[in-house]
Write a protein that holds these residues in place. Sequence first.
Motif: not given
Length: 476
Positions: A29-33, A67-76, A93-98, A102-107
């Motif tokens: 919740x904190x990461x998304x906000x 309720x919302x999930x946090x999207x994580x983007x990673x190297x395969x 990792x680093x919290x960055x702008x998405x 539909x989402x504010x931040x992603x990891x």
Amino acid sequence: MLGPRWGWQALRRCVSLPRAQRQVRLRVREALGAREPAGEVKVQGWVRSVRSQKEVLFLHINDGSSLENLQVVADPSLENRDLTFGSAVEVQGKLVKSPHRMQNMELKAETIRVVGPCDTWSFPLKTKERHPLEYVRQFPHLRCRNNTLGSLLRIRSEATAAIHSFFQDNGYMHIHTPIITSNDCEGAGELFQIETSNEAREPAEKTHFFSVPAFLTVSGQLHLEVMAGAFTHVFTFGPTFRAENSQSRRHLAEFYMVEAELSFTESLEDIMQVMEDLFKTVTSTVFSKCPRDVELFHKYIAPAQKDRLEKTLKNKFVIISYNEAVETLKQASQTFTFKPEWGCDLQTEHEKYLVKHCGEVPVFVINYPYDLKPFYMRDNEDGPQHTVAAVDLLVPGIGELCGGSLREERLPFLKSRLQRLGLSDAYQWYLDLRKFGSVPHGGFGMGFERYLQYILGVENIKDVIPFPRFSHSCLL
């Protein structure tokens, strides 16, 4: 001579060594906000979905805070065979702008550690499936991981906090009333009796652990009345128990009750005002603090409930007498299973009809027949149809939500009724309350699970409590 310890201390004072950057642990919740990107963060939770592409790996993780999930983007290259739906992970990792609307931040992940793998083949909850509430009810140890139950539990937590805030903001003292009691507040006989494991095996003539028969409480009201003799406004909020042999959608063997007592009140209207204010304040708070969770229920479980509740919050609750209720039922074109008659209790079908007749808004029914209600309710002295100053709050789709009354504070009236019922000895302490500084008072109780059913539009009461207990079922 100065020792080596002094030398190290001097060196630490003279040389300023750079400190390693502190890693911040964030809830989902904190990461998304978050408003700004952040480096060196850690998020822990459970995987809700995994999507692997040639150049990028996507995860959605959740820790129950949102309720919302946090999207994580990673190297395969960070993918491994234990990284599956349901597995517990720690992502750094680093919290960055998405880039997505539909989402504010992603990891942006630098490391992914699987803390606990999940066997997806045997795991009863499946990704991308909207499981019915009846299905997840079979798995009380796992159903909290379902989106719907997760939302319900967050709403339940916020509603609990809002109830406590309402009473504390209005000057009430919170009382911990006992779960074990020798009283039957309702007089219905539907009690769970307590005995030790030894008592269950020994002959009946053995003495009780408490020296008297003891039961799980059906209400904290009588103990609140004790406290209302010293503190003018008191409330309790805790578990209550009814040994009703029922598996209906409306009944539980263990449920939670909100109960309050007010001293120095001679008006049933005062009690009803507190009931109405409590409902509206708590509901408004829940809607403002859990908008997405509430929206899930109003969108997928009960699509029409949002409009009904907005109407409820804007309008005053209707007040009718028991006499008016019975006459309305007698004139109804609907055929009831239980024929409405003066002196008979209102059944659920009657309650639902009355709410519908009054415009699908909550309805207070007041002044019930004397012989229908327990001994502690105040005699209205209104022959020939003898009534007591009692009130039930009926709401759409549920029926009775709250019940309350003015209490009989007059010693002669109370003493006479207890004698007729053969209860004088058992309730001598209750008579004492009327001898020593008795005042006019009253109170009410609200079923917490029924409240949640109503505001969310959930049909079965077993789906609004974490671990439902009912006849022939006590899982976990």
